[in-house]
Write a protein that holds these residues in place. Structure first.
Motif, short mmCIF file in Angstrom:
data_model
loop_
_atom_site.label_atom_id
_atom_site.label_comp_id
_atom_site.label_asym_id
_atom_site.label_seq_id
_atom_site.Cartn_x
_atom_site.Cartn_y
_atom_site.Cartn_z
N PRO A 141 -15.62 2.64 -4.04
CA PRO A 141 -15.28 3.27 -5.57
C PRO A 141 -16.83 3.88 -6.09
N SER B 40 -6.61 1.40 -2.39
CA SER B 40 -6.29 2.54 -2.90
C SER B 40 -4.69 2.76 -2.33
N THR C 239 -4.66 2.14 -7.93
CA THR C 239 -5.83 1.18 -7.62
C THR C 239 -5.31 -0.42 -7.70
N LYS C 240 -5.37 -1.20 -6.66
CA LYS C 240 -5.08 -2.55 -6.96
C LYS C 240 -6.17 -3.23 -6.46
N ILE D 178 -9.51 0.64 1.59
CA ILE D 178 -10.43 0.19 0.51
C ILE D 178 -11.90 1.17 0.60
N ALA E 119 -11.29 -2.92 -4.34
CA ALA E 119 -10.25 -1.86 -4.89
C ALA E 119 -9.63 -1.35 -3.58
N THR F 271 0.87 -1.34 0.05
CA THR F 271 -0.04 -0.08 0.03
C THR F 271 0.84 1.16 0.04
N THR G 281 -4.58 -8.13 -9.25
CA THR G 281 -4.66 -7.07 -10.32
C THR G 281 -4.27 -7.92 -11.48
#
Lengths: 106, 386
Positions: B58, B89, B95-96, B55, B87, B39, B121
């Motif tokens: 979204p 961040s 974004t992963k 997280i 997702a 992260t 991802t």
């Protein structure tokens, strides 16, 4: 054989005749209709078969269960008429059903 | 939060998996080194923050990470955990996509969640691009002219495109999983299985089906249709999947039959004509010559120019024959340029007699005005001559 009209988010229309007993997701995937993924294969565990059902057809499709409503949390641009198409079984009563796909499934 | 047991904290930091510990309200208690790497946030930057910082919900979605941590802690549904990704961040705004595993623990008398995060991802991108490629291929197969059918080693149908449904009359639901004998005529049912097995063992990757004879299929309505099929095999996990591209050739068969009938009619007229007739190509080479003409020249061997044939069997003077040939050749050339020639010629026949021939040369041009054929016709009019 019930006929179902799938409309992609770009407006492309696919009319298909489908055997009763299949789900709307299976009908789309087996006919290679773009816009419905169905990653989990119908387990109601992935939210990649999200569709919009016109209000006139919503009641005929049956009530969504709690699990389906929860899983829709993961779908993109959920609306009051959103459903997971793997949870809609095709019956003769759904002959003429119109299904609209969202912009994206992931 | 500080662990009482520092060895445990060290151990968690050594783990390759990214790990997060939160309260049931989603407040971050601990994050290991692998999570910091994933992260970009140091533990101090996360401690006391909500998991929503990592997280967030979204745009145009309603998923709330804290709700789902609670849900999965109580009901860890393996299918949902496998297919539902969240997702994440990073500190740097990247974004992963992550998949989660959640379990409940008691820490210092409080219930807390231990969350393992896996970055999916690139896996997701690979699967998505493969699915899209597959969709494109499948759509091409769906609209193609040919029916495409695949069977597994048990000879059960595993792929059936829309054209296969049109050709055989079975929908994909009716055909998938059924034995291929569903669409075989009775005459082929006994032998087809053995031939499929033989092809599965052969070294050739693909070939035409029915190299030793015509093949046919049986439609749902019982009608037998003549077919043409190219077959190929693909070994997947040690299993041979056989695929055939199948074409209904009924129309071609009836067109061929019509052509043969037309050819037979033409032959009947041509061969039984009283006139001597020959069809020449643009160079004057004989393509067809009928019975009456063959009788005039005696022996006929294919592969000669019209003027080289023995049209003057009664002529003994070779210089005169040579001259006649030159004239005939020149006339054929003129006809090729668009003239029509009709003349009465006297041909010296055997035993000193001569034959009076009404002779014509006609050119046939195609739609693009290219010379296609020259038709030579001759009628013996000796008996009509006063």
């Amino acid at each position: 054989m019930p006929r179902i009209r799938f409309t992609e988010s770009n407006g492309t229309v696919h009319d298909v005749d489908v055997n009763e007993g299949l789900t709307v997701m299976e009908a789309a995937v087996t006919r290679m209709i773009p816009g419905i993924e169905g990653d989990c294969g119908g387990l109601c565990a992935c939210a990649t078969c999200h569709v919009y059902i016109p209000d006139a057809w919503l009641a005929k499709c049956g009530e969504a269960e709690e699990l389906e409503t929860s899983i829709l949390d993961f779908a993109y641009d959920v609306q009051p008429n959103s459903r997971l198409s793997c949870q809609i079984k095709i019956t003769q009563e759904l002959d003429g059903l119109e299904v609209q796909m969202p912009e994206r499934q992931y | 939060m500080a662990f009482k047991n520092y060895t445990l904290e060290n151990l968690l930091n050594e783990l390759p998996e990214a790990l997060l510990m939160t309260t049931t309200q989603g407040v971050i208690l601990f994050a290991n080194k692998a999570l910091s790497t994933m992260t970009g946030f140091a533990l101090d930057e996360l401690r006391g923050e909500s998991a929503v910082k990592l997280i967030p919900t979204p745009e145009r979605r309603r998923v709330d990470v804290v709700t789902w941590l609670n849900r999965w802690a109580d009901y860890p549904d393996p299918d949902q955990l496998r297919y539902l990704n969240l997702a994440l961040s990073t500190k740097f705004g990247v974004t992963k996509l992550v998949s989660l595993r959640v379990s409940k623990h008691l820490e210092n008398g409080e219930i807390c969640f231990l969350v393992i995060l896996r970055d999916v991802t690139s896996e997701h991108e690979t699967i998505t691009s493969l699915r899209h490629a597959q969709l494109i291929t499948n759509r091409i197969l769906a609209i193609g002219e040919d029916a495409v059918v695949s069977i597994d080693e048990q000879q059960r149908i595993t792929f059936w495109n829309a054209r296969a449904a049109d050709l055989f009359g079975y929908s994909s639901e009716e055909a998938l999983g059924q034995p291929i004998s569903l669409v075989l005529p009775d005459s082929a049912k006994l032998t087809h299985g053995a031939m499929v097995e033989q092809f599965a063992r052969q070294s050739v990757p693909s070939r035409m089906m029915g190299e030793r004879g015509e093949i046919s299929g049986k439609r749902k309505d019982g009608i037998i249709v003549p077919l043409e099929a190219a077959i190929t095999k693909t070994h997947i996990d040690g299993q041979a999947i056989m695929s055939a591209q199948v074409r209904d050739i009924s129309r071609r068969k009836s067109a061929e039959a019509a052509l043969r009938a037309s050819e037979a009619r033409f032959r009947a007229i041509f061969e039984h004509a009283v006139e001597a007739m020959a069809v020449l190509d643009a160079t004057g080479m004989v393509q067809e010559i009928n019975q009456t003409a063959r009788e005039m020249i005696g022996d006929y061997e294919p592969g000669h120019y019209f003027w080289d044939l023995n049209w003057w069997p009664g002529e003994t003077d070779s210089a005169r024959i040579a001259e006649a040939r030159t004239v005939l050749q020149a006339n054929i050339k003129r006809v090729g340029e668009g003239e029509t020639i009709r003349a009465r010629v006297e041909l010296p026949a055997a035993e000193g007699r001569s034959r009076d021939i009404d002779f014509s040369l006609i050119a046939v041009f195609d739609a693009d005005n290219n010379l296609q054929y020259i038709i030579a016709e001759g009628r013996d009019v000796s008996s009509l001559t006063p």
